[in-house]
Write a protein that holds these residues in place. Structure first.
Motif, PDB file in Angstrom:
ATOM      1  N   GLY A  89       0.808  -1.212   0.000  1.00 28.84           N
ATOM      2  CA  GLY A  89       0.000   0.000   0.000  1.00 28.84           C
ATOM      3  C   GLY A  89       0.839   1.259   0.000  1.00 28.84           C
ATOM      4  O   GLY A  89       0.501   2.249  -0.667  1.00 28.84           O
ATOM      5  N   THR A  92       2.308   1.598  -3.702  1.00 26.16           N
ATOM      6  CA  THR A  92       1.378   1.996  -4.761  1.00 26.16           C
ATOM      7  C   THR A  92       0.878   3.421  -4.568  1.00 26.16           C
ATOM      8  O   THR A  92       0.736   4.165  -5.549  1.00 26.16           O
ATOM      9  CB  THR A  92       0.186   1.028  -4.837  1.00 26.16           C
ATOM     10  OG1 THR A  92      -0.458   0.951  -3.560  1.00 26.16           O
ATOM     11  CG2 THR A  92       0.638  -0.360  -5.247  1.00 26.16           C
ATOM     12  N   THR A  93       0.623   3.830  -3.333  1.00 27.66           N
ATOM     13  CA  THR A  93       0.155   5.198  -3.131  1.00 27.66           C
ATOM     14  C   THR A  93       1.261   6.204  -3.428  1.00 27.66           C
ATOM     15  O   THR A  93       0.985   7.293  -3.949  1.00 27.66           O
ATOM     16  CB  THR A  93      -0.388   5.399  -1.705  1.00 27.66           C
ATOM     17  OG1 THR A  93       0.574   4.948  -0.738  1.00 27.66           O
ATOM     18  CG2 THR A  93      -1.690   4.636  -1.502  1.00 27.66           C
ATOM     19  N   THR A 275      -0.029   3.962   4.773  1.00 24.62           N
ATOM     20  CA  THR A 275      -0.130   2.544   5.077  1.00 24.62           C
ATOM     21  C   THR A 275      -1.579   2.084   4.971  1.00 24.62           C
ATOM     22  O   THR A 275      -2.492   2.720   5.518  1.00 24.62           O
ATOM     23  CB  THR A 275       0.387   2.275   6.503  1.00 24.62           C
ATOM     24  OG1 THR A 275       1.727   2.729   6.605  1.00 24.62           O
ATOM     25  CG2 THR A 275       0.324   0.795   6.827  1.00 24.62           C
ATOM     26  N   GLN A 276      -1.796   0.980   4.277  1.00 28.40           N
ATOM     27  CA  GLN A 276      -3.130   0.394   4.151  1.00 28.40           C
ATOM     28  C   GLN A 276      -3.274  -0.728   5.184  1.00 28.40           C
ATOM     29  O   GLN A 276      -2.472  -1.665   5.192  1.00 28.40           O
ATOM     30  CB  GLN A 276      -3.332  -0.144   2.741  1.00 28.40           C
ATOM     31  CG  GLN A 276      -3.140   0.906   1.660  1.00 28.40           C
ATOM     32  CD  GLN A 276      -4.052   2.091   1.822  1.00 28.40           C
ATOM     33  OE1 GLN A 276      -5.280   1.942   1.896  1.00 28.40           O
ATOM     34  NE2 GLN A 276      -3.480   3.289   1.883  1.00 28.40           N
ATOM     35  N   SER A 279      -3.005  -4.729   4.138  1.00 33.01           N
ATOM     36  CA  SER A 279      -1.702  -5.249   3.740  1.00 33.01           C
ATOM     37  C   SER A 279      -0.648  -5.002   4.806  1.00 33.01           C
ATOM     38  O   SER A 279       0.292  -5.791   4.969  1.00 33.01           O
ATOM     39  CB  SER A 279      -1.272  -4.642   2.402  1.00 33.01           C
ATOM     40  OG  SER A 279      -1.366  -3.226   2.420  1.00 33.01           O
TER      41      SER A 279
END
Length: 307
Positions: A89, A92-93, A275-276, A279
């Motif tokens: 996460g 990708t962000t 941070t997701q 994940s």
């Protein structure tokens, strides 16, 4: 055995729910309700904690972000590993944000924002992405991923790091001897360095003078990388044409700081990567399993190097 979460409480409740589903054997505790400190084995935190001695049986500290410069590394006991967050996460962000910023600069968004405010209708020349060379300062996990993502969008990419890297489609520079050559051909400079004693203040007048005249800056590293007064001077002189800034020192900047109102600056409130929980928890639980098995954890910080 307990895991203490010390960060945003709303996201913490999401972590609590996911921990209950995926690791019911670990007693998840949301700060400040830590229960018995003797039972705490794992600490997940974004902000540094002053009194780690309250946790006599602490085994691992997990940073809940990609960076660890917010910690006083000298205060962390030698026997307690500090592990930075390495999860998809964050990657990708960050790729999304830097792509957005590079495209905004490449496609003259700052100019068009200014023209809109002045009710001016004027088309600017559109050039292919291949004619824009993006330089990435820092080729760690995030920098490498960003460079490869930008090449997929057609940009000419190059990167610089302390040590030599090899990335397909990316011209890689390394060490102090190659920094000047890297800067001289970077039309858009992206800072993704870790914050260390050596990199603090690296985005300064001396560095800006080595960029092509009219280059632009994207800082998604850390606020203390940037000497803000030097950036403002470079923008006003035309040495730099624009800047996109996501990190500041302090955060937020004072209300009267000139960055807020500079017409060639776009600002966002430290949101480039995030941070997701889904994940991130998988990564934390994997590292806890590795720790229990006596294996090396992914993302363990070298306290002597600072990253």
């Amino acid at each position: 055995m307990s895991f203490v979460y010390n960060a945003d409480p709303e996201r913490g409740r999401e972590w609590q729910r996911l921990f209950a589903q995926r690791a019911p054997d670990i007693d998840f505790r949301l700060w400040p309700d830590i229960g018995s400190a003797e039972e705490v084995r794992y600490l997940g935190t974004w902000a540094p904690m002053e009194d780690l001695a309250r946790f006599p049986n602490l085994e691992v500290i997990f940073s809940l972000g990609a960076g660890v410069d917010q910690f006083d590394l000298g205060s962390i006991p030698d026997h307690v590993p500090l592990v930075r967050m390495r999860e998809p996460g964050i990657v990708t962000t960050m790729q999304e944000y830097v792509a957005m910023a590079v495209l905004a600069l490449h496609r003259n968004l700052i100019d068009y924002i200014g023209q809109q405010r002045e009710a001016t209708w004027r088309a600017l020349r559109v050039r292919p992405a291949s004619q824009c060379r993006v330089g990435i300062l820092g080729l760690g996990q995030l920098g490498s991923a960003v460079a490869q993502h930008l090449t997929g969008l057609g940009f000419a990419c190059q990167g610089w790091g302390r040590t030599r890297r090899q990335l397909e489609g990316v011209a890689c520079f390394a060490g102090d001897d190659e920094l000047a050559s890297f800067l001289a051909s970077s039309q858009v400079l992206v800072c993704l360095l870790p914050l260390t004693a050596e990199t603090r203040g690296i985005l300064n007048a001396k560095l800006f003078a080595q960029l092509p005249r009219g280059a632009s800056l994207i800082n998604v590293g850390r606020g203390p990388h940037l000497v803000a007064s030097d950036l403002l001077a470079a923008l006003d002189s035309g040495q730099l044409s624009a800047a996109v800034l996501d990190v500041f020192d302090p955060e937020p900047p004072p209300a009267d700081h000139p960055l807020w109102h500079h017409p060639r600056v776009l600002m966002t409130p430290h949101v480039a990567s995030m941070t997701q929980p889904e994940s991130a928890i998988e990564r934390v639980l994997d590292n806890i399993a590795r720790h229990r098995a006596g294996q090396e954890m992914i993302g363990t910080v070298d306290l002597t190097r600072g990253y």
